[in-house]
Design an enzyme around this catalytic site. Structure first.
Site, PDB file in Angstrom:
ATOM      1  N   GLY A  79       0.796  -1.222   0.000  1.00  0.00           N
ATOM      2  CA  GLY A  79       0.000   0.000   0.000  1.00  0.00           C
ATOM      3  C   GLY A  79       0.830   1.273   0.000  1.00  0.00           C
ATOM      4  O   GLY A  79       0.526   2.231   0.712  1.00  0.00           O
ATOM      5  N   ASP A 115      -2.292  -6.335  -6.566  1.00  0.00           N
ATOM      6  CA  ASP A 115      -3.700  -6.021  -6.365  1.00  0.00           C
ATOM      7  C   ASP A 115      -4.235  -6.997  -5.337  1.00  0.00           C
ATOM      8  O   ASP A 115      -4.460  -8.173  -5.640  1.00  0.00           O
ATOM      9  CB  ASP A 115      -4.511  -6.073  -7.663  1.00  0.00           C
ATOM     10  N   LEU A 141      -3.359  -0.414   3.252  1.00  0.00           N
ATOM     11  CA  LEU A 141      -4.191  -0.143   2.075  1.00  0.00           C
ATOM     12  C   LEU A 141      -5.665  -0.300   2.427  1.00  0.00           C
ATOM     13  O   LEU A 141      -6.037  -1.039   3.340  1.00  0.00           O
ATOM     14  CB  LEU A 141      -3.808  -1.059   0.916  1.00  0.00           C
ATOM     15  N   LEU A 165      -3.325  -0.743   9.473  1.00  0.00           N
ATOM     16  CA  LEU A 165      -3.815   0.585   9.874  1.00  0.00           C
ATOM     17  C   LEU A 165      -5.322   0.546   9.965  1.00  0.00           C
ATOM     18  O   LEU A 165      -5.993   0.068   9.043  1.00  0.00           O
ATOM     19  CB  LEU A 165      -3.426   1.621   8.811  1.00  0.00           C
ATOM     20  N   TYR A 216      -9.037   2.694  11.758  1.00  0.00           N
ATOM     21  CA  TYR A 216      -9.581   4.024  12.038  1.00  0.00           C
ATOM     22  C   TYR A 216     -10.723   3.888  13.028  1.00  0.00           C
ATOM     23  O   TYR A 216     -11.492   2.919  12.984  1.00  0.00           O
ATOM     24  CB  TYR A 216     -10.055   4.663  10.722  1.00  0.00           C
ATOM     25  N   TYR A 254     -17.735   8.552   6.875  1.00  0.00           N
ATOM     26  CA  TYR A 254     -16.857   7.406   6.585  1.00  0.00           C
ATOM     27  C   TYR A 254     -17.763   6.237   6.217  1.00  0.00           C
ATOM     28  O   TYR A 254     -17.999   5.338   7.003  1.00  0.00           O
ATOM     29  CB  TYR A 254     -15.999   7.093   7.814  1.00  0.00           C
ATOM     30  N   LEU A 302      -4.931  11.945   8.459  1.00  0.00           N
ATOM     31  CA  LEU A 302      -3.765  12.383   7.679  1.00  0.00           C
ATOM     32  C   LEU A 302      -4.236  12.713   6.263  1.00  0.00           C
ATOM     33  O   LEU A 302      -5.034  11.978   5.691  1.00  0.00           O
ATOM     34  CB  LEU A 302      -2.736  11.244   7.622  1.00  0.00           C
ATOM     35  N   SER A 360      -3.747  12.087   3.232  1.00  0.00           N
ATOM     36  CA  SER A 360      -3.184  11.186   2.218  1.00  0.00           C
ATOM     37  C   SER A 360      -4.045  11.234   0.966  1.00  0.00           C
ATOM     38  O   SER A 360      -5.134  11.828   0.972  1.00  0.00           O
ATOM     39  CB  SER A 360      -3.176   9.757   2.753  1.00  0.00           C
ATOM     40  N   ARG A 361      -3.563  10.564  -0.065  1.00  0.00           N
ATOM     41  CA  ARG A 361      -4.345  10.501  -1.288  1.00  0.00           C
ATOM     42  C   ARG A 361      -5.705   9.825  -1.039  1.00  0.00           C
ATOM     43  O   ARG A 361      -6.752  10.307  -1.471  1.00  0.00           O
ATOM     44  CB  ARG A 361      -3.556   9.728  -2.334  1.00  0.00           C
ATOM     45  N   ALA A 362      -5.670   8.690  -0.311  1.00  0.00           N
ATOM     46  CA  ALA A 362      -6.908   7.955  -0.035  1.00  0.00           C
ATOM     47  C   ALA A 362      -7.866   8.810   0.794  1.00  0.00           C
ATOM     48  O   ALA A 362      -9.073   8.829   0.545  1.00  0.00           O
ATOM     49  CB  ALA A 362      -6.598   6.649   0.694  1.00  0.00           C
TER      50      ALA A 362
HETATM   51  P1  NAI Z   1      -2.720   6.036   0.835  1.00  0.00           P
HETATM   52  O1  NAI Z   1      -3.460   6.518  -0.358  1.00  0.00           O
HETATM   53  O2  NAI Z   1      -1.309   6.459   1.018  1.00  0.00           O
HETATM   54  O3  NAI Z   1      -2.723   4.436   0.919  1.00  0.00           O
HETATM   55  C1  NAI Z   1      -3.725   3.601   0.415  1.00  0.00           C
HETATM   56  C2  NAI Z   1      -3.064   2.713  -0.603  1.00  0.00           C
HETATM   57  O4  NAI Z   1      -3.891   1.604  -0.927  1.00  0.00           O
HETATM   58  C3  NAI Z   1      -2.774   3.424  -1.926  1.00  0.00           C
HETATM   59  O5  NAI Z   1      -1.384   3.347  -2.195  1.00  0.00           O
HETATM   60  C4  NAI Z   1      -3.559   2.612  -2.940  1.00  0.00           C
HETATM   61  O6  NAI Z   1      -2.898   2.544  -4.186  1.00  0.00           O
HETATM   62  C5  NAI Z   1      -3.613   1.267  -2.253  1.00  0.00           C
HETATM   63  N1  NAI Z   1      -4.637   0.331  -2.738  1.00  0.00           N
HETATM   64  C6  NAI Z   1      -5.967   0.543  -2.914  1.00  0.00           C
HETATM   65  N2  NAI Z   1      -6.574  -0.571  -3.361  1.00  0.00           N
HETATM   66  C7  NAI Z   1      -5.601  -1.527  -3.464  1.00  0.00           C
HETATM   67  C8  NAI Z   1      -5.596  -2.888  -3.874  1.00  0.00           C
HETATM   68  N3  NAI Z   1      -6.708  -3.492  -4.290  1.00  0.00           N
HETATM   69  N4  NAI Z   1      -4.422  -3.566  -3.873  1.00  0.00           N
HETATM   70  C9  NAI Z   1      -3.281  -2.952  -3.461  1.00  0.00           C
HETATM   71  N5  NAI Z   1      -3.228  -1.670  -3.059  1.00  0.00           N
HETATM   72  C10 NAI Z   1      -4.382  -0.961  -3.064  1.00  0.00           C
HETATM   73  O7  NAI Z   1      -3.630   6.464   2.077  1.00  0.00           O
HETATM   74  P2  NAI Z   1      -3.504   6.246   3.658  1.00  0.00           P
HETATM   75  O8  NAI Z   1      -4.538   7.137   4.228  1.00  0.00           O
HETATM   76  O9  NAI Z   1      -2.121   6.388   4.125  1.00  0.00           O
HETATM   77  O10 NAI Z   1      -4.000   4.748   3.877  1.00  0.00           O
HETATM   78  C11 NAI Z   1      -3.233   3.720   4.451  1.00  0.00           C
HETATM   79  C12 NAI Z   1      -4.021   3.031   5.544  1.00  0.00           C
HETATM   80  O11 NAI Z   1      -4.217   3.944   6.621  1.00  0.00           O
HETATM   81  C13 NAI Z   1      -5.421   2.582   5.110  1.00  0.00           C
HETATM   82  O12 NAI Z   1      -5.713   1.325   5.700  1.00  0.00           O
HETATM   83  C14 NAI Z   1      -6.307   3.655   5.722  1.00  0.00           C
HETATM   84  O13 NAI Z   1      -7.619   3.207   5.940  1.00  0.00           O
HETATM   85  C15 NAI Z   1      -5.562   3.883   7.019  1.00  0.00           C
HETATM   86  N6  NAI Z   1      -5.935   5.097   7.779  1.00  0.00           N
HETATM   87  C16 NAI Z   1      -5.848   6.322   7.181  1.00  0.00           C
HETATM   88  C17 NAI Z   1      -6.211   7.476   7.882  1.00  0.00           C
HETATM   89  C18 NAI Z   1      -6.103   8.827   7.239  1.00  0.00           C
HETATM   90  O14 NAI Z   1      -6.639   9.807   7.761  1.00  0.00           O
HETATM   91  N7  NAI Z   1      -5.413   8.972   6.126  1.00  0.00           N
HETATM   92  C19 NAI Z   1      -6.716   7.396   9.269  1.00  0.00           C
HETATM   93  C20 NAI Z   1      -6.716   6.055   9.821  1.00  0.00           C
HETATM   94  C21 NAI Z   1      -6.367   4.956   9.076  1.00  0.00           C
END
Ligand code: NAI
Length: 286
Positions: free
Chosen positions: A9, A73, A121, A170, A172, A182, A220, A222-224
């Protein structure tokens, strides 16, 4: 001997996966990443062109090295699970061995074993819809990409994880408290992820002495998170209401991951660790 980590991820330098990679690298680990197939090209190109060099700097001044980037994936376990339209899709056809089973086989061929698995991810196609407006397909897709993806990764990696190793994900707080916005079954997916953390801690602990924990992270940009649409509001809310009135940095989550992966955390497993400036402890806003 240095440890080897696989972080699933990472597709840019803004998310928690990147920050965890950096903290693990700073602690001496070798870094492998799994990058979502549709994002692979731009991530590898940006890496190669030095676009991330500034954010690759570690505390000692050196640059984080990513030993290998694996296309992944995590929604598919084996090639048989992949529908024809995805097989034919240009971005997917351009790389190979990106289902969970194939990635693990390739890592095994390349390196033999890993010590640390990180699942960073999530994906919920209907995340912007309230739960009561979410379709069955949207809900199941959120669970598949955000929860079962972790079960599958750990299931396949476990046989090549060195005893004493550790697995992390990770989560939430929307899993346990109401966070309007959400949606799409993402809150349900995080609840499943947290419950699975406990059950997998038992199974992986007994089977291979692997610890399994999850970090409940604060907001945070992030892109997601930007795709959900309410991230700025959540950050402002946290600064206004949390015991620690500061913005949360991804590095603080990365450092917690490095601690949890280290022998300092040798008795911690099956735990949800909050890294959120304490917001989870509040009962009401102030
Ligand atoms: P991010 O966008 O950096 O990471 C999410 C990643 O998942 C991306 O790189 C995306 O390409 C990948 N992804 C999506 N579908 C996929 C698949 N089928 N196979 C492989 N990769 C896939 O965003 P973030 O926010 O850092 O997310 C990372 C983790 O942190 C997630 O589990 C998110 O739920 C969790 N999180 C994020 C918070 C926030 O505020 N950003 C708060 C609490 C938890």
């Amino acid at each position: 001997k240095g440890k080897r980590a696989f972080i699933a991820g990472v597709a840019d330098d803004n998310g928690y996966g990147w920050a965890i990679a950096k903290s693990l690298a700073a602690a001496g680990a070798e870094i492998l990443v799994g990058t979502w197939v549709p994002a692979l090209n731009i991530f590898e190109t940006s890496l190669r062109r030095g676009k991330f060099d500034e954010s690759r700097v570690l505390p000692d001044g050196s640059l984080m090295e990513i030993t290998k980037v694996y296309p992944l994936d995590a929604v598919f376990d084996t090639l048989d699970d992949v529908p024809e339209d995805i097989k034919a899709n240009k971005r997917y056809a351009g790389s190979s061995n990106w289902t969970v089973k194939e990635v693990v086989e390739t890592v095994k061929q390349d390196f033999g074993s890993i010590d640390i698995l990180v699942h960073s991810l999530a994906n919920g196609p209907e995340v912007t819809k309230p739960l009561l407006e979410t379709s069955r397909n949207g809900y199941l897709a959120a669970i598949s990409a955000s929860s079962y993806s972790y079960v599958s990764l750990l299931k396949h990696f476990l046989p090549i994880m060195n005893p004493g190793g550790c697995s992390l994900s990770l989560t939430y707080i929307a899993s346990e408290r109401i966070i309007p916005g959400y949606g799409g079954g993402m809150s349900s997916a995080k609840a499943a992820l947290e419950s699975d953390t406990k059950v997998m801690a038992f199974e992986a602990g007994r089977k291979r002495r692997i610890r399994v924990n999850t970090i409940s992270a604060g907001p945070l940009r992030s892109r997601a998170a930007k795709a959900i649409g309410f991230i700025d509001m959540m950050i402002d809310y946290s600064i206004a209401n949390a015991p620690l009135q500061k913005e949360l940095s991804a590095e603080e989550v990365g450092n917690t991951a490095a601690f949890l992966a280290s022998p300092l955390a040798s008795a911690i497993t099956g735990a949800v660790i909050y890294v959120d400036n304490g917001l989870n402890a509040m009962g009401v806003g102030v």
